[in-house]
Design a protein around this motif. Structure first.
Motif, PDB file in Angstrom:
ATOM      1  N   TYR A 174       0.856  -1.029  -0.106  1.00 16.51           N
ATOM      2  CA  TYR A 174      -0.515   0.148  -0.316  1.00 16.51           C
ATOM      3  C   TYR A 174       1.233   1.304  -0.289  1.00 16.51           C
ATOM      4  O   TYR A 174       2.317   1.445   0.328  1.00 16.51           O
ATOM      5  CB  TYR A 174      -0.815  -0.126   0.622  1.00 16.51           C
ATOM      6  CG  TYR A 174      -1.766  -0.689   1.140  1.00 16.51           C
ATOM      7  CD1 TYR A 174      -3.398  -1.014   0.596  1.00 16.51           C
ATOM      8  CD2 TYR A 174      -1.904  -2.385   1.848  1.00 16.51           C
ATOM      9  CE1 TYR A 174      -4.508  -2.242   0.852  1.00 16.51           C
ATOM     10  CE2 TYR A 174      -3.047  -3.286   1.899  1.00 16.51           C
ATOM     11  CZ  TYR A 174      -3.921  -2.836   1.419  1.00 16.51           C
ATOM     12  OH  TYR A 174      -4.601  -4.074   1.268  1.00 16.51           O
ATOM     13  N   ALA A 182      -7.219   6.076   4.375  1.00 18.33           N
ATOM     14  CA  ALA A 182      -7.615   4.545   4.917  1.00 18.33           C
ATOM     15  C   ALA A 182      -8.465   5.361   6.503  1.00 18.33           C
ATOM     16  O   ALA A 182      -9.645   5.161   6.555  1.00 18.33           O
ATOM     17  CB  ALA A 182      -7.202   3.570   5.023  1.00 18.33           C
ATOM     18  N   GLU A 183      -6.897   6.004   6.944  1.00 14.32           N
ATOM     19  CA  GLU A 183      -7.461   7.108   7.975  1.00 14.32           C
ATOM     20  C   GLU A 183      -8.387   8.472   7.858  1.00 14.32           C
ATOM     21  O   GLU A 183      -9.288   8.023   8.910  1.00 14.32           O
ATOM     22  CB  GLU A 183      -5.657   6.970   8.098  1.00 14.32           C
ATOM     23  CG  GLU A 183      -5.078   6.371   8.565  1.00 14.32           C
ATOM     24  CD  GLU A 183      -5.253   5.710   9.792  1.00 14.32           C
ATOM     25  OE1 GLU A 183      -5.924   6.299  11.217  1.00 14.32           O
ATOM     26  OE2 GLU A 183      -5.596   3.917  10.210  1.00 14.32           O
ATOM     27  N   GLY A 186     -12.273   6.517   7.436  1.00 12.80           N
ATOM     28  CA  GLY A 186     -12.109   5.291   8.921  1.00 12.80           C
ATOM     29  C   GLY A 186     -12.811   6.569  10.379  1.00 12.80           C
ATOM     30  O   GLY A 186     -13.517   5.998  10.832  1.00 12.80           O
ATOM     31  N   THR A 228      -9.402  -1.825   8.073  1.00 16.21           N
ATOM     32  CA  THR A 228      -7.875  -1.223   7.529  1.00 16.21           C
ATOM     33  C   THR A 228      -6.988  -1.489   8.325  1.00 16.21           C
ATOM     34  O   THR A 228      -5.713  -1.134   8.412  1.00 16.21           O
ATOM     35  CB  THR A 228      -8.150   0.405   8.018  1.00 16.21           C
ATOM     36  OG1 THR A 228      -8.626   0.300   9.098  1.00 16.21           O
ATOM     37  CG2 THR A 228      -9.684   0.719   7.364  1.00 16.21           C
ATOM     38  N   ILE A 231      -3.951  -2.226   6.021  1.00 14.41           N
ATOM     39  CA  ILE A 231      -3.352  -1.150   5.613  1.00 14.41           C
ATOM     40  C   ILE A 231      -2.448  -0.111   6.074  1.00 14.41           C
ATOM     41  O   ILE A 231      -1.144   0.006   5.891  1.00 14.41           O
ATOM     42  CB  ILE A 231      -4.916  -0.157   4.827  1.00 14.41           C
ATOM     43  CG1 ILE A 231      -5.768  -1.065   4.091  1.00 14.41           C
ATOM     44  CG2 ILE A 231      -4.079   0.914   3.975  1.00 14.41           C
ATOM     45  CD1 ILE A 231      -6.642  -0.451   3.247  1.00 14.41           C
ATOM     46  N   THR A 232      -3.098   0.218   7.191  1.00 16.81           N
ATOM     47  CA  THR A 232      -2.498   0.790   8.307  1.00 16.81           C
ATOM     48  C   THR A 232      -2.363   0.177   9.722  1.00 16.81           C
ATOM     49  O   THR A 232      -1.858   0.545  10.300  1.00 16.81           O
ATOM     50  CB  THR A 232      -2.571   1.891   8.399  1.00 16.81           C
ATOM     51  OG1 THR A 232      -4.099   2.134   9.054  1.00 16.81           O
ATOM     52  CG2 THR A 232      -2.484   2.491   7.116  1.00 16.81           C
ATOM     53  N   THR A 234      -4.729   0.103  11.945  1.00 22.02           N
ATOM     54  CA  THR A 234      -6.077   1.212  11.902  1.00 22.02           C
ATOM     55  C   THR A 234      -5.269   1.662  13.101  1.00 22.02           C
ATOM     56  O   THR A 234      -4.796   1.237  13.985  1.00 22.02           O
ATOM     57  CB  THR A 234      -7.125  -0.435  12.458  1.00 22.02           C
ATOM     58  OG1 THR A 234      -7.625  -0.656  11.224  1.00 22.02           O
ATOM     59  CG2 THR A 234      -8.474   0.694  12.234  1.00 22.02           C
TER      60      THR A 234
END
Length: 288
Positions: A174, A182-183, A186, A228, A231-232, A234
């Motif tokens: 990513y 995403a952040e 979210g 997420t 991805i991160t 979260t």
């Protein structure tokens, strides 16, 4: 006619009526009078015990939040290569969502149960609390997160280091833009849910529909984590990311750290604007 109905008519909200009144058209005599916005500065708060008690509640809640969630992450990471032998990603999501549910329930009557600088920032933009209180909450949340992560490392330093301290970073495959997006989204979901679940006007209008505010808030955190974590990891909570990064203190925790402040604050600001201007139409009502 109730005051809320008159405002809606002025705004044209009831120009095309529904056969069954919906939303703000379904007002009752129990309608809610909008409180004045919180003052920007409230020096009197600094001499009030309730002010410091609220800050301590935010500190303890964030400490417990980091303690439980980082331990859960460590338990899943120790189950390599087969994470299905543990609670897995779904269990991590439940740990975050469940702790928010429990901690908001415990602290809502004392501090409002923010446990997140992004939530505090969003509520500040909506003038639900003063700048004095918002800054105090954010400092206490960050200190609580640092202490919570520090307790975990103190108890289990080896597993903690092997689990990378539960820090947030953009996962392989990513881009930083993916992580930031995403952040933002979210945190928007979380803060929008907070506004909706704690809307006193909605509670006054729909008093026949009981709702436990911490439940949708915790469930929103759970769902965002499901989406997420790949991805991160979260964050949607700058204090959570800061506490983990400071205690782990490796480049991995700091390289993408800006994303976990910028993203949540943008998402919170968008949620505040959406709720206040679109959903509640407060600026237009005050003008009317």
């Amino acid at each position: 006619m109730a005051e809320g109905k008159e405002e809606d008519v002025k705004l044209g909200a009831n120009k095309f009526t529904e056969r069954q009144p919906l939303g703000t058209a379904a007002q009752t005599d129990k309608d809610y009078k909008e409180p004045p916005p919180a003052p920007l500065f409230e020096p009197g708060e600094l001499s009030s015990w309730s002010f410091y008690r609220a800050g301590i509640a935010e500190f303890m809640a964030t400490l417990l939040f980091l303690y439980i969630t980082i331990l859960t992450i460590m338990g899943v990471n120790r189950s390599t290569p087969n994470k299905c032998a543990s609670v897995g990603i779904q269990g991590i999501a439940w740990a975050f969502g469940g702790m928010i549910f429990a901690l908001v329930y415990c602290t809502a009557g004392i501090s409002g149960g923010h446990i997140n600088p992004a939530v505090t920032f969003g509520l500040f933009l909506a003038r639900k609390l003063s700048l004095t209180r918002a800054l105090f909450y954010i400092v206490m949340q960050c200190l609580g997160a640092i202490c919570g992560a520090g307790i975990v490392k103190g108890f289990e330093k080896g597993p903690y280091e092997r689990s990378k301290g539960g820090v947030n970073y953009v996962q392989h495959g990513y881009t930083k833009g993916d992580g930031l997006g995403a952040e933002i989204v979210g945190t928007f979901v979380l803060v929008y849910t907070v506004f909706s679940a704690t809307d006193a006007k909605r509670n006054a209008r729909d008093s026949h529909v009981p709702i436990l505010a911490p439940l949708p808030i915790g469930f929103a955190v759970f769902l965002v984590h499901l989406a997420t974590i790949p991805i991160t990891g979260t964050s949607i909570n700058p204090a959570r990311s800061l506490g983990a990064a400071i205690i782990y203190n490796r480049d991995l925790g700091w390289d993408d750290h800006w994303i976990f402040w910028v993203g949540p604050f943008i998402g919170a600001a968008l949620a505040a604007v959406y709720h206040q201007i679109v959903i509640r139409a407060i600026p237009f009502k005050s003008r009317a």
